[in-house]
Design an enzyme around this catalytic site. Structure first.
Site, PDB file in Angstrom:
ATOM      1  N   TYR A 159       0.808  -1.227   0.000  1.00  0.00           N
ATOM      2  CA  TYR A 159       0.000   0.000   0.000  1.00  0.00           C
ATOM      3  C   TYR A 159       0.841   1.276   0.000  1.00  0.00           C
ATOM      4  CZ  TYR A 159      -3.297   3.641   1.145  1.00  0.00           C
ATOM      5  OH  TYR A 159      -4.012   4.821   1.124  1.00  0.00           O
ATOM      6  N   LYS A 163       1.310   3.702  -3.424  1.00  0.00           N
ATOM      7  CA  LYS A 163       0.818   5.088  -3.389  1.00  0.00           C
ATOM      8  C   LYS A 163       1.960   6.080  -3.616  1.00  0.00           C
ATOM      9  CE  LYS A 163      -2.921   6.212  -2.514  1.00  0.00           C
ATOM     10  NZ  LYS A 163      -4.099   6.431  -3.381  1.00  0.00           N
TER      11      LYS A 163
END
Length: 377
Positions: A159, A163
């Site tokens: 994650y 990002k």
């Protein structure tokens, strides 16, 4: 061509927790919005009905599909003035859904960016995450951090890593000359932990506490983090979009990122969960007996075991170093720069946000009570 002053917008992740709030505000606040295109994999019938009732003079086009569908993306971007990209998969695991997360969060963003450039879309607003910045260590405190600190996550978990890479691609595209002679301007917003009615993460914590005599497990001691109400994050997107639509202001914020917080008092995640739910009889568990350092090294050992097993078996540890750091750090940020450059001020006060969130938690408690009655002999 759209009439003078009229514009159109594509919102990805439009059926999600944050995305639907952004759509509501666009329909309510932007009187010159000619068309809004909503892209997501899933939309609830109730949500679509609500959007249709709010739309007024704005045309609402629903595009149900995958962010990795290149043909869909190119079609969705044709004739659009601006894109708000809020679609994302959020996860705190080490291996769980790693390939899917990297594909959706990183590759999906790159494909959408390419579709925008091919369609001469001049505005791209990206919903990033505080995890792009950190925290990197539970032993190092960051208080009222700001954009000039250039904080950057060191984690390779899917994650935060996806990002970070996606945001870098978006911001690097700023200033690109499009085929029609216009300039592409991009901007990124980094909200902290988002709460409010409908939060699946807060709902998970409530459900766990309901199974434990309304007691939250105390996951951290001495930590401090920002939490931000979902409607305030959505409002920040509207203001950033307005700034990007102003040719003069767009040059000053293009290629920049902004932290989005509000006036919710910084506190540990455990304390926050208790604060918004105590009205319904929830309580905090006893203090953690295991030192954080020991928990961190236990996580490290589990990660090593997981890595060694990876050629033959995918083992997902129950916790990992990133999660331990995330929930046990002093890491707070300021929205001062967003206020200066975007005119951002929280629309919803902490007291109002807490009241609305608590009322929603009350519905979860009532639903749980009804389910217990049904299961009772």
């Amino acid at each position: 061509m759209l009439p003078v002053n009229k514009w159109s917008c594509l919102v990805t992740g439009a059926g999600g927790f944050l995305g639907q709030r952004i759509v509501r505000l666009l329909l309510e606040e932007e009187q010159e919005l000619e068309e809004i295109r909503l892209l997501d994999k899933v939309f609830s019938p109730q949500l679509l009905l609500e959007f249709s009732e709010l739309k007024h003079k704005t045309k609402v086009t629903v595009l149900q599909g995958d962010i990795l569908d290149e043909e869909l993306l190119h079609s969705a971007c044709q004739g659009v003035t601006a894109v708000i990209h809020s679609a994302s998969i959020i996860d705190t695991g080490l291996w769980r859904k790693k390939d899917i997360i990297m594909n959706v969060n990183m590759k999906g963003t790159q494909l959408l960016l390419e579709a925008c450039i091919a369609a001469d879309v001049p505005i791209f607003l990206y919903t990033s995450s505080v995890e792009v910045a950190g925290p990197n260590s539970y032993m190092k405190s960051v208080r009222n951090g700001h954009e000039d600190d250039l904080l950057e996550s060191k984690w390779n978990n899917a994650y935060p890593y996806s990002k970070k890479l996606a945001e870098k691609a978006v911001l690097a595209a700023d200033g690109q000359l499009l085929r029609n002679g216009t300039i592409l301007h991009t901007c990124s917003l980094r909200p902290v932990y988002i709460y409010g009615e409908g939060s699946i993460f807060l709902q998970y914590e409530i459900n766990c506490a309901l199974k434990n005599d309304k007691t939250f497990a105390r996951k951290s001691e001495g930590s401090m983090a920002n939490q931000v109400y979902v409607d305030n994050v959505a409002w920040a997107h509207i203001l950033a979009l307005r700034t990007l639509r102003d040719p003069e202001k767009a040059q000053s914020i293009g290629g920049h990122f902004y932290y989005i917080t509000d006036d919710t008092p910084p506190q540990s995640y455990s304390d926050f969960n208790y604060e918004v739910s105590k009205e319904w009889g929830f309580k905090l568990g006893s203090k953690i007996g295991i030192p954080i350092t020991l928990l961190y090294w236990a996580a490290f050992i589990l990660e090593m075991i997981s890595f060694m097993l990876s050629p033959i078996l995918i083992y997902e540890p129950p916790f990992n170093c990133h999660l331990i750091t995330l929930t046990n750090s002093v890491f707070t940020l300021s929205y001062k720069k967003a206020k200066e450059d975007l005119g951002y001020e929280p629309r919803v006060s902490w007291l109002e946000a807490k009241k609305k969130t608590s009322q929603w938690i009350g519905t979860l408690v009532a639903k749980n009570r009804e389910n217990l009655k049904i299961k009772a002999p």
